[in-house]
Design an enzyme around this catalytic site. Structure first.
Site, PDB file in Angstrom:
ATOM      1  N   CYS D  79      24.823  30.449  37.397  1.00  0.00           N
ATOM      2  CA  CYS D  79      23.811  31.297  36.978  1.00  0.00           C
ATOM      3  C   CYS D  79      24.342  32.400  36.287  1.00  0.00           C
ATOM      4  O   CYS D  79      23.378  33.121  35.667  1.00  0.00           O
ATOM      5  CB  CYS D  79      23.075  31.629  38.027  1.00  0.00           C
ATOM      6  SG  CYS D  79      21.961  30.429  38.832  1.00  0.00           S
ATOM      7  N   HIS D  97      17.354  34.562  41.655  1.00  0.00           N
ATOM      8  CA  HIS D  97      17.012  32.954  41.302  1.00  0.00           C
ATOM      9  C   HIS D  97      16.655  32.501  42.620  1.00  0.00           C
ATOM     10  O   HIS D  97      17.283  32.518  43.695  1.00  0.00           O
ATOM     11  CB  HIS D  97      18.050  32.354  40.679  1.00  0.00           C
ATOM     12  CG  HIS D  97      17.804  31.028  40.643  1.00  0.00           C
ATOM     13  ND1 HIS D  97      16.920  30.528  39.855  1.00  0.00           N
ATOM     14  CD2 HIS D  97      18.865  29.995  40.673  1.00  0.00           C
ATOM     15  CE1 HIS D  97      16.909  29.273  39.843  1.00  0.00           C
ATOM     16  NE2 HIS D  97      18.214  28.814  40.075  1.00  0.00           N
ATOM     17  N   HIS D  99      14.703  28.915  44.512  1.00  0.00           N
ATOM     18  CA  HIS D  99      14.421  27.455  44.649  1.00  0.00           C
ATOM     19  C   HIS D  99      13.039  27.477  45.432  1.00  0.00           C
ATOM     20  O   HIS D  99      13.143  26.145  45.755  1.00  0.00           O
ATOM     21  CB  HIS D  99      15.628  26.812  45.019  1.00  0.00           C
ATOM     22  CG  HIS D  99      16.714  26.357  43.920  1.00  0.00           C
ATOM     23  ND1 HIS D  99      17.718  25.662  44.056  1.00  0.00           N
ATOM     24  CD2 HIS D  99      16.822  26.959  42.771  1.00  0.00           C
ATOM     25  CE1 HIS D  99      18.380  25.566  43.420  1.00  0.00           C
ATOM     26  NE2 HIS D  99      17.937  26.332  42.324  1.00  0.00           N
ATOM     27  N   GLU D 120      -5.142  40.223  44.778  1.00  0.00           N
ATOM     28  CA  GLU D 120      -4.287  41.724  45.062  1.00  0.00           C
ATOM     29  C   GLU D 120      -2.940  41.765  44.740  1.00  0.00           C
ATOM     30  O   GLU D 120      -2.408  42.808  44.382  1.00  0.00           O
ATOM     31  CB  GLU D 120      -4.809  42.089  46.502  1.00  0.00           C
ATOM     32  CG  GLU D 120      -4.370  43.533  46.856  1.00  0.00           C
ATOM     33  CD  GLU D 120      -4.818  44.529  46.304  1.00  0.00           C
ATOM     34  OE1 GLU D 120      -6.106  44.474  45.536  1.00  0.00           O
ATOM     35  OE2 GLU D 120      -4.283  45.921  46.167  1.00  0.00           O
ATOM     36  N   HIS D 170      12.363  23.212  39.207  1.00  0.00           N
ATOM     37  CA  HIS D 170      13.572  23.759  39.427  1.00  0.00           C
ATOM     38  C   HIS D 170      13.413  25.155  40.395  1.00  0.00           C
ATOM     39  O   HIS D 170      13.858  25.066  41.392  1.00  0.00           O
ATOM     40  CB  HIS D 170      14.233  24.119  38.267  1.00  0.00           C
ATOM     41  CG  HIS D 170      15.423  25.010  38.343  1.00  0.00           C
ATOM     42  ND1 HIS D 170      16.671  24.779  37.369  1.00  0.00           N
ATOM     43  CD2 HIS D 170      16.085  25.509  39.346  1.00  0.00           C
ATOM     44  CE1 HIS D 170      17.675  25.295  37.551  1.00  0.00           C
ATOM     45  NE2 HIS D 170      17.484  25.955  38.920  1.00  0.00           N
TER      46      HIS D 170
END
Lengths: 227, 227, 227, 227
Positions: D79, D97, D99, D120, D170
């Site tokens: 990543c 990141h 998942h 909210e 993903h």
């Protein structure tokens, strides 16, 4: 029983617990405790599960603060005027504000009132029995938290037997005579919000039309006979 | 294996675990353990995850208590007569009362009996096989917990091979010959309640009409052949 | 990286974790680790989260045990012959047996194979790419765990690229070349079972018919343009 | 407030938390922190909850690394180029990141944009108000993570007021000016993904067509009046 004398420590521990339950993620939600003439508040916009007791504000019932956290960048919670309204209008010892998704979803399946009946967990709310219809008012949300004050006050006054006010698409304010009762109320209400949405998804009515007599008659005939 | 000789300590630890699983929120639910002629009970209406061993009551099988907690404000659990009925009617060593939402939802999708078949977790219940139909009686709830006693006793007597009685819109009582078996039964039953509601939501029958022979024939033909 | 040299300690810690995730409740489920010519197994029918390293059996690859727990009441796991089949037929270093409700529900929405495609988590399974169709065989359950052996062996042989075999209405066996890979596979498969049931509930197909080219064309045209 | 000066320690603790929330299971997901001219990354393909601070890479903003972990088998996260794009295109101090299955399910119920309004928790995202329509771009997934870079960069540039990019089937990339804001954003977005899917399942629109004026008028008339 395990507990704490210091309301700052209690607030910190309750916030960690509420965060873990999904009631205070994203810096939302919180809890305030009253001890005599003093009220303790968390700071605004901070990760509620990362606080320590020195981050807590100590204020008077009129809202003026007598002790601020050492970290001067911390500001008083935007919920403080809402919590203060509850202390003023009810003899509450603690107020919990939760963003629980169960509370928010419950506001999406009802109108101006949330109503359920005949669920054992209702009995965890002071004064509510199994065959009662438990009612919680639902107010519409506002753009800013402080603008909620008037609506919250009206709802509190209009529903004197409720210990909570739901805010549509936002969450819920819940209180009790001390932090233990506020916590018990919060756990019971949250369970009931969750149960109501599940019942809605099953296509079941949230309020049973059959009264106690009908139910008892039915159960006397049959409940324990195998078939 | 990790365990405890002191039933007070075991009750305290099980209650913390059950609270974390949502079986004992809002001061509801609980667990009782029998050791020879003594039965240990939690106090009534307290946060079950905040107890320590000194809060536990020690009683005789007839319900009279031989040791109360040092904190004289604590009262014996309102469930005590229900637990006592299980000890009297079955040779149980521990009884668990759960408010699990899975148990409550299960009572909303069935009539006077909860029935499932062909789920591996059924095999965690003493005496139940995979091709059996497992039956748990469902009794109607009452306004006060102590009023449940008669219904619970009738159900226990009527279903001698069950280790649980569901209470509609309330929860479940589960037992075993010792706390480890009661815990295993509680975990298996809770899983089965959850699975049954999920199956109901998928539109699937909870009891398979196909018998073992049909299933075996089918699987012999095909189960491991890729396609 | 945090880890353990002693497979007994690793088994104990993995079982606690799997219990917390709902994969090993009610004494079900478990994990076995191979170290060279030795295989380590948990005992049968015990609470998997309460074990300590001295409760673990050490056996040879042929199934005969070289070291039993000090507590002579403990018996070797009923899953041992199933685990042993995996070690024999695949070069596995660890095998996980899970009763996860996601695995069981997944077996209820598919036939003799569980198939998904185009989910990133598939890439956590050795050898599987995003545009592949990932296939796991589903075998029918049996009344006794040891009767599963033949079916499991047939499925393992018939699906050489799968690292798991689902057992209908029961759970799943998952393996990897060492415990870290078995754990990664188990987490990825469990996520995919969960996702598949959620997709089924949304009325979505589990296997995308659109191939990679179509998707890429579509995304080139449009994916990042606001509208 | 509880926190850490060392970004390595912060990454390790955030990864444990994200793993526990299901955002980083199966070695997926992760977090990166920038401190001045240095960026800290987790290694690729390792169990994110088992890392310790010595496993973290320290790199320059151009991607070249100045300090690798002692364990030379560890490789930089796949990543990293995606995280680097966010640091380059936005003045971000941390990138997460995830998942999370909520993020993945959200991408299955929307087209090229995820849109919600009047919840909210939107207010936890910098610059977003309750009556805004919050928009997050959704890009299509690719076979390899590094191939996502171009799409991610286009989406970031096209949606300058978003702090996240969803990747279909993903997960999601989320950032903030420091790790506390990135964490707050991640918690709020995740809650909103979850809420949106639940609303979809209830058959409700995700974007309210009624504007602020209509809502306020309605609530002035009625919100706090019992009936």
């Amino acid at each position: 029983m395990i507990g704490h004398e210091d309301p700052r420590q209690t607030i910190v521990e309750l916030c960690r617990r509420f965060y873990a339950q999904g009631w205070a993620s994203g810096t939302g939600g919180g809890v305030s405790i009253r001890q005599g003439e003093r009220v303790f508040y968390a700071p605004s916009g901070v990760a509620k599960e990362l606080m320590d007791p020195s981050d807590i504000f100590e204020c008077r019932l009129d809202g003026s603060c007598v002790a601020a956290p050492a970290d001067s960048s911390l500001k008083l919670s935007a919920c403080a005027p809402l919590f203060q309204s509850v202390y003023e209008l009810r003899d509450a010892g603690a107020v919990i504000h939760s963003h629980s998704i169960h509370a928010v979803m419950a506001t999406l399946i009802c109108g101006r009132e949330f109503r359920v009946s005949q669920l054992e967990m209702m009995k965890g709310i002071r004064g509510v029995g199994f065959y009662d219809t438990m009612i919680i008012p639902v107010i519409e949300n506002t753009a800013y938290e402080e603008e909620l004050v008037d609506r919250l006050r009206l709802a509190i006054k209009a529903y004197p037997s409720a210990y909570a006010v739901l805010v549509r698409r936002h969450g819920v304010y819940i209180w009790g005579q001390d932090w233990l009762e506020a916590k018990r109320h919060a756990e019971c209400y949250d369970y009931l919000f969750d149960a109501a949405v599940r019942m809605h998804n099953l296509g079941m009515p949230l309020v049973e039309s059959q009264g106690m007599a009908a139910f008892d008659a039915m159960s006397k005939e049959s409940s324990a006979s195998p078939k």
